[in-house]
Design a protein around this motif. Structure first.
Motif, PDB file in Angstrom:
ATOM      1  N   UNK A  74      46.039  40.180  52.368  1.00  0.00           N
ATOM      2  CA  UNK A  74      45.045  41.023  51.718  1.00  0.00           C
ATOM      3  C   UNK A  74      44.245  40.226  50.698  1.00  0.00           C
ATOM      4  N   UNK A  75      42.937  40.242  50.868  1.00  0.00           N
ATOM      5  CA  UNK A  75      41.992  39.544  49.995  1.00  0.00           C
ATOM      6  C   UNK A  75      41.403  40.559  49.028  1.00  0.00           C
ATOM      7  N   UNK A  76      41.540  40.326  47.734  1.00  0.00           N
ATOM      8  CA  UNK A  76      41.242  41.374  46.754  1.00  0.00           C
ATOM      9  C   UNK A  76      40.176  40.943  45.761  1.00  0.00           C
ATOM     10  N   UNK A  77      39.264  41.870  45.491  1.00  0.00           N
ATOM     11  CA  UNK A  77      38.289  41.698  44.429  1.00  0.00           C
ATOM     12  C   UNK A  77      38.400  42.855  43.451  1.00  0.00           C
ATOM     13  N   UNK A  78      38.233  42.573  42.156  1.00  0.00           N
ATOM     14  CA  UNK A  78      38.309  43.633  41.161  1.00  0.00           C
ATOM     15  C   UNK A  78      38.908  43.152  39.863  1.00  0.00           C
ATOM     16  N   UNK A  79      39.354  44.097  39.049  1.00  0.00           N
ATOM     17  CA  UNK A  79      39.910  43.785  37.739  1.00  0.00           C
ATOM     18  C   UNK A  79      41.423  43.559  37.832  1.00  0.00           C
ATOM     19  N   UNK A  80      41.913  42.635  37.022  1.00  0.00           N
ATOM     20  CA  UNK A  80      43.326  42.264  37.061  1.00  0.00           C
ATOM     21  C   UNK A  80      44.239  43.445  36.773  1.00  0.00           C
ATOM     22  N   UNK A  81      43.879  44.277  35.812  1.00  0.00           N
ATOM     23  CA  UNK A  81      44.743  45.415  35.473  1.00  0.00           C
ATOM     24  C   UNK A  81      44.875  46.384  36.644  1.00  0.00           C
ATOM     25  N   UNK A  82      43.781  46.596  37.368  1.00  0.00           N
ATOM     26  CA  UNK A  82      43.827  47.490  38.530  1.00  0.00           C
ATOM     27  C   UNK A  82      44.672  46.862  39.643  1.00  0.00           C
ATOM     28  N   UNK A  83      44.544  45.562  39.817  1.00  0.00           N
ATOM     29  CA  UNK A  83      45.339  44.862  40.828  1.00  0.00           C
ATOM     30  C   UNK A  83      46.826  44.980  40.519  1.00  0.00           C
ATOM     31  N   UNK A  84      47.184  44.806  39.269  1.00  0.00           N
ATOM     32  CA  UNK A  84      48.592  44.898  38.878  1.00  0.00           C
ATOM     33  C   UNK A  84      49.143  46.307  39.098  1.00  0.00           C
ATOM     34  N   UNK A  85      48.289  47.311  38.897  1.00  0.00           N
ATOM     35  CA  UNK A  85      48.718  48.685  39.156  1.00  0.00           C
ATOM     36  C   UNK A  85      48.975  48.915  40.641  1.00  0.00           C
ATOM     37  N   UNK A  86      48.087  48.390  41.473  1.00  0.00           N
ATOM     38  CA  UNK A  86      48.163  48.641  42.917  1.00  0.00           C
ATOM     39  C   UNK A  86      49.136  47.726  43.639  1.00  0.00           C
ATOM     40  N   UNK A  87      49.484  46.591  43.058  1.00  0.00           N
ATOM     41  CA  UNK A  87      50.294  45.587  43.758  1.00  0.00           C
ATOM     42  C   UNK A  87      51.614  46.121  44.297  1.00  0.00           C
ATOM     43  N   UNK A  88      52.380  46.906  43.539  1.00  0.00           N
ATOM     44  CA  UNK A  88      53.638  47.421  44.106  1.00  0.00           C
ATOM     45  C   UNK A  88      53.426  48.297  45.332  1.00  0.00           C
ATOM     46  N   UNK A  89      52.246  48.902  45.422  1.00  0.00           N
ATOM     47  CA  UNK A  89      51.941  49.766  46.562  1.00  0.00           C
ATOM     48  C   UNK A  89      51.552  48.937  47.777  1.00  0.00           C
ATOM     49  N   UNK A  90      50.580  48.061  47.604  1.00  0.00           N
ATOM     50  CA  UNK A  90      50.099  47.294  48.757  1.00  0.00           C
ATOM     51  C   UNK A  90      51.141  46.289  49.253  1.00  0.00           C
ATOM     52  N   UNK A  91      52.085  45.951  48.408  1.00  0.00           N
ATOM     53  CA  UNK A  91      53.142  45.029  48.837  1.00  0.00           C
ATOM     54  C   UNK A  91      54.021  45.633  49.923  1.00  0.00           C
ATOM     55  N   UNK A  92      53.944  46.937  50.105  1.00  0.00           N
ATOM     56  CA  UNK A  92      54.744  47.603  51.140  1.00  0.00           C
ATOM     57  C   UNK A  92      54.329  47.174  52.535  1.00  0.00           C
ATOM     58  N   UNK A  93      53.095  46.726  52.712  1.00  0.00           N
ATOM     59  CA  UNK A  93      52.634  46.324  54.042  1.00  0.00           C
ATOM     60  C   UNK A  93      51.977  44.951  54.054  1.00  0.00           C
ATOM     61  N   UNK A  94      52.105  44.192  52.969  1.00  0.00           N
ATOM     62  CA  UNK A  94      51.481  42.871  52.895  1.00  0.00           C
ATOM     63  C   UNK A  94      52.520  41.770  52.790  1.00  0.00           C
ATOM     64  N   UNK A  95      52.296  40.681  53.509  1.00  0.00           N
ATOM     65  CA  UNK A  95      53.126  39.500  53.293  1.00  0.00           C
ATOM     66  C   UNK A  95      52.536  38.651  52.175  1.00  0.00           C
ATOM     67  N   UNK A  96      51.221  38.815  51.956  1.00  0.00           N
ATOM     68  CA  UNK A  96      50.576  38.088  50.867  1.00  0.00           C
ATOM     69  C   UNK A  96      49.303  38.827  50.469  1.00  0.00           C
TER      70      UNK A  96
END
Length: 286
Positions: free
Chosen positions: A135-157
């Motif tokens: 997953x290639x991500x653009x946006x703010x770091x705080x939003x990424x940190x919030x979403x990371x535990x969720x998207x990690x459910x289906x991402x290897x990286x």
């Protein structure tokens, strides 16, 4: 982290298994799909909730994920979700779309006290089903940190690559690379067949050297078998390459090979191969 309430908008060949991994990871998942029956089938399979509108799915969610068709779909679905999302929630768009629409939605989210990430994925249907997407991500770091535990459910990286739009621009680079690699592989196989070589044996050898690629490892043998009724469709690839070519015209970059391969894919569409796998470029050469 499984206490987060999440929703998933769009249950296509990618979204359906991605949402499934969320449910399997223990998240409270609500789904929306334009075809209601598909959402209901997902809910029955994964013990989640299915609703009939994006707004119903997005209301009260901490993280709203979407994977739809194109820029217009992103605008329409995001607008409905944003109207009801609670302050501080994050909208994550996994659609392959333009950097421009990502910036539009980002601005709308910020105006409403929400976070937004453009987060297109790579790995295809198999990656989604196996929970092994990149997953290639653009946006703010705080939003990424919030979403990371969720998207990690289906991402290897997954990786935050910069401000809003960076994810979509990176996905364009990904598709540009793939187009060139597939065309090169198709020409190599065509050359080998014309030369009378056992191409299966040749691939077994050269895939161990510098020519190795994901496409060679996963598509060369199906190409030799003339099998294309699976995988990432030509129609989708042309959509993605159109986005990249439009962006190139804006930023002044030269994509001569990409433009050429895009036209080769147009040839495939003309003979009814729009739903064939992208490796079907070999069929043009026969």
């Amino acid at each position: 982290m499984t206490q987060l309430k999440v929703s998933f908008l769009g249950l296509g060949v990618m979204g359906y298994p991605m949402a499934g991994h969320l449910a399997s990871a223990g998240f409270d998942v609500t789904v929306f799909n334009r075809t209601t029956e598909k959402a209901q089938r997902w809910a029955a399979q994964y013990k989640g909730a299915a609703v009939s509108t994006p707004a119903q799915a997005a209301e009260d969610a901490d993280v709203v994920l979407m994977c739809v068709g194109d820029d217009n779909d992103v605008r329409a679905v995001a607008k409905e979700a944003i109207a009801v999302m609670k302050e501080g929630a994050v909208l994550v768009d996994h659609t392959t779309a333009s950097a421009q629409v990502a910036k539009e939605v980002y601005a709308l989210c910020k105006d409403n006290g929400l976070g937004f990430l453009d987060a297109p994925v790579s790995g295809g249907q198999a990656g989604a089903e196996n929970g092994q997407l990149t997953i290639m991500v653009g946006g703010d770091k705080t939003d990424y940190e919030t979403a990371l535990p969720v998207i990690s459910a289906y991402a290897r990286h997954s990786q935050l690559l910069g401000e809003c739009g960076a994810g979509q621009l990176a996905k364009m680079m990904n598709q540009i690379c793939i187009a060139g690699v597939i065309q090169g592989l198709a020409e190599a196989l065509h050359f080998g067949q014309k030369a009378g070589l056992d191409c299966t044996s040749v691939i077994d050898v050269i895939s161990k050297g510098a020519a190795q690629s994901w496409q060679m490892e996963n598509r060369a043998h199906t190409m030799l078998d003339n099998t294309y009724d699976f995988g990432f469709a030509v129609d989708w690839m042309r959509k993605d390459l159109s986005i990249a070519l439009d962006e190139a015209r804006r930023n002044g970059s030269t994509l001569a090979l990409t433009a050429l391969v895009d036209q080769y894919y147009a040839d495939i569409q003309k003979v009814g191969g729009g739903r064939w796998d992208t490796s079907s470029l070999l069929t043009r050469l026969k």
